[in-house]
Enzyme design. Structure first.
Site, PDB file in Angstrom:
ATOM      1  N   GLY A 153       0.824  -1.200   0.000  1.00 19.78           N
ATOM      2  CA  GLY A 153       0.000   0.000   0.000  1.00 19.78           C
ATOM      3  C   GLY A 153       0.859   1.252   0.000  1.00 19.78           C
ATOM      4  N   CYS A 154       0.259   2.377  -0.369  1.00 13.38           N
ATOM      5  CA  CYS A 154       1.026   3.620  -0.496  1.00 13.38           C
ATOM      6  C   CYS A 154       1.483   4.157   0.856  1.00 13.38           C
ATOM      7  CB  CYS A 154       0.225   4.657  -1.271  1.00 13.38           C
ATOM      8  SG  CYS A 154      -1.459   4.927  -0.665  1.00 13.38           S
ATOM      9  N   PHE A 155       0.560   4.295   1.817  1.00 13.23           N
ATOM     10  CA  PHE A 155       0.960   4.704   3.158  1.00 13.23           C
ATOM     11  C   PHE A 155       1.967   3.715   3.728  1.00 13.23           C
ATOM     12  CE2 PHE A 155      -2.976   7.414   4.185  1.00 13.23           C
ATOM     13  CZ  PHE A 155      -2.235   8.582   4.345  1.00 13.23           C
ATOM     14  N   CYS A 158       5.529   4.232   2.325  1.00 13.33           N
ATOM     15  CA  CYS A 158       6.164   5.449   2.830  1.00 13.33           C
ATOM     16  C   CYS A 158       6.600   5.284   4.292  1.00 13.33           C
ATOM     17  CB  CYS A 158       5.193   6.615   2.696  1.00 13.33           C
ATOM     18  SG  CYS A 158       5.936   8.236   2.977  1.00 13.33           S
TER      19      CYS A 158
END
Length: 344
Positions: A153-155, A158
Site C-alpha cells: 500500500g502507499c501509506f 512510505c
C-alpha cells in the site's frame, strides 16, 4: 524476447500510471488493457496525457491467455507474460476466482487482497498461487524468483521505508508516532464526498485515526526484521488538498545519535536505488512524478524524528509494481523508471 504485459482495470489512476511507464519501457510490449466500462475506446481518450504515445484500445475480452499469445506469437508467450491487477480492494481475489490464469503468467496485484501472510496463499482449480510481499527494500531476493507479488500500500510503503533500518537492528523498542498526509489520488477515481474539488480544496482532514488498514502490513514487515514489536504504532492519516504524494512525519525515542542514525539508514539503503537518505530537509516536489523515496532524519533530545516522502501513485503503487516486474524478470531494477521530478 520482450515481456508481454496485460493490465486489468486500466482506466483508473494506477492503470493510467502503469501505462505511462510501460509505453516507454524498453523491455515491455503491452499485450492488452482491460476495462469493461471503456471497451473499444482509445486509451488516450481516457488517459489524455497519453495522446500521441499509443494507439491501443481498451478491451473487455476475458480470454486473457489467448490475448497474451496473440500479442506476439513465439510458442513460449506465457513464460514471458505478466498481469497487473489495477483493481479495487477485494476485486483482485474475485477476478482470479472468475478468471483462472495460466500458472506460467506472473501476477502483480496492486490491491490489498494478498498482502498479509494469512491471505498470501490462494488456490483456484487446483492451482496454488503464493504472493510475496513486494517491498523491494525488504524482500528483494525473494522477489527475484517470485511468480506472484502483492504490491504494498502507499501509506505502508512510505512509513515502512522510514522505519525498516531501525527494525533491522532491533531498535524499535518504544512507541512510534506517525502523522502522514496523502494527496487526493490516493482515494482512487470513484467519486465520494471527500474527493470532490469543492470539499478537498483548501481543506485538511483526518480519517481512520489509529486504525488504518495499512498498519497490518507495516506491522508484519517490522516483525519480519525485528522479530517482535511490542510498542504501538500510533498512525494518524490525513487527507491533503494536493493531488499526489505522501509525507510521513514520525518520531520515536532512540539512544542513537543523529550521526549514528544516518550511518544506519545510509548503510541499509546502500543497495536500493530508489530510496535515498537526505541530510537536508525534504519536500514532496522532490519525489512527485518519480519512483523515489526520500528520507530525512533529525535528533531532538531523546527522540529520533524521521520524514519519509513518496509519490503515492508511483513508488506507492504503479512505479513500485514495475520495479517489482523488473526484479521478477531479471532486469535492472531501475529499467524504465528513471523519472525526473517536476520541481516547478
Amino acid at each position: 524476447m520482450k515481456i508481454k504485459a496485460g493490465i486489468i482495470g486500466g482506466a483508473g489512476y494506477t492503470g493510467g500510471e502503469m501505462l505511462r511507464i510501460l509505453v516507454n519501457h524498453p523491455q515491455v510490449e503491452i499485450a492488452f488493457v482491460n476495462s469493461s466500462s471503456n471497451a473499444g475506446n482509445l486509451i488516450s481518450d481516457v488517459h489524455t496525457d497519453l495522446f500521441g504515445d499509443t494507439n491501443l484500445r481498451f478491451t473487455d475480452r476475458t480470454d486473457f491467455d489467448t490475448l497474451f499469445k496473440e500479442a506476439s506469437p513465439t510458442g513460449r508467450e506465457l513464460e514471458g507474460a505478466v498481469l497487473f491487477l489495477c483493481v479495487g480492494h477485494g476485486d483482485a481475489k474475485k477476478f482470479l476466482e472468475a478468471n483462472p490464469i495460466d500458472a506460467k503468467v506472473k501476477i502483480i496485484d496492486l490491491s490489498q487482497d494478498f498482502r498479509l501472510i494469512q491471505n498470501s496463499k490462494f488456490k483456484i482449480q487446483n492451482l496454488d498461487r503464493e504472493f510475496i510481499y513486494g517491498l523491494p527494500e525488504l524482500n528483494k531476493e525473494q522477489m527475484k524468483s517470485a511468480q506472484n507479488i502483492a504490491n504494498p500500500g502507499c501509506f505502508a510503503t512510505c512509513i515502512q521505508l522510514g522505519l525498516l533500518p531501525l527494525a533491522s537492528k532491533g531498535l524499535l523498542q518504544n512507541e512510534v508516532h506517525i502523522n502522514a498526509t496523502t494527496g487526493s489520488t490516493g482515494a482512487g477515481q470513484s467519486l465520494s464526498k471527500t474527493s470532490h474539488f469543492s470539499w478537498r480544496n483548501n481543506n485538511l482532514s483526518i480519517y481512520k485515526a489509529f486504525e488504518h488498514q495499512h498498519l497490518n502490513e507495516i506491522g508484519e514487515s517490522l516483525v519480519q526484521l525485528q522479530g517482535e514489536v511490542k510498542e504501538a504504532l500510533n498512525f494518524i492519516p490525513q487527507r491533503g488538498d494536493f493531488t499526489r504524494g505522501i509525507l510521513a512525519a514520525m518520531y520515536t525515542e532512540s539512544d542513537l545519535t543523529e550521526e549514528q542514525a544516518y550511518e544506519l539508514y545510509e548503510s541499509y539503503y546502500a543497495n536500493h536505488p530508489f530510496t535515498h537518505v537526505s541530510r537536508k530537509n525534504i519536500d514532496l516536489k522532490q519525489v512527485v512524478n518519480t519512483n523515489k523515496c526520500l528520507v530525512h532524519l533529525e535528533k531532538h533530545g531523546n527522540k529520533l524524528f524521521i520524514i519519509s516522502i513518496i509519490d503515492n501513485l508511483l513508488k506507492g503503487a504503479s512505479g513500485q509494481a514495475v520495479q517489482n516486474m523488473n526484479l521478477m524478470f531479471g532486469l535492472e531494477e531501475t529499467t524504465g523508471l528513471r523519472l525526473k521530478a517536476a520541481n516547478f
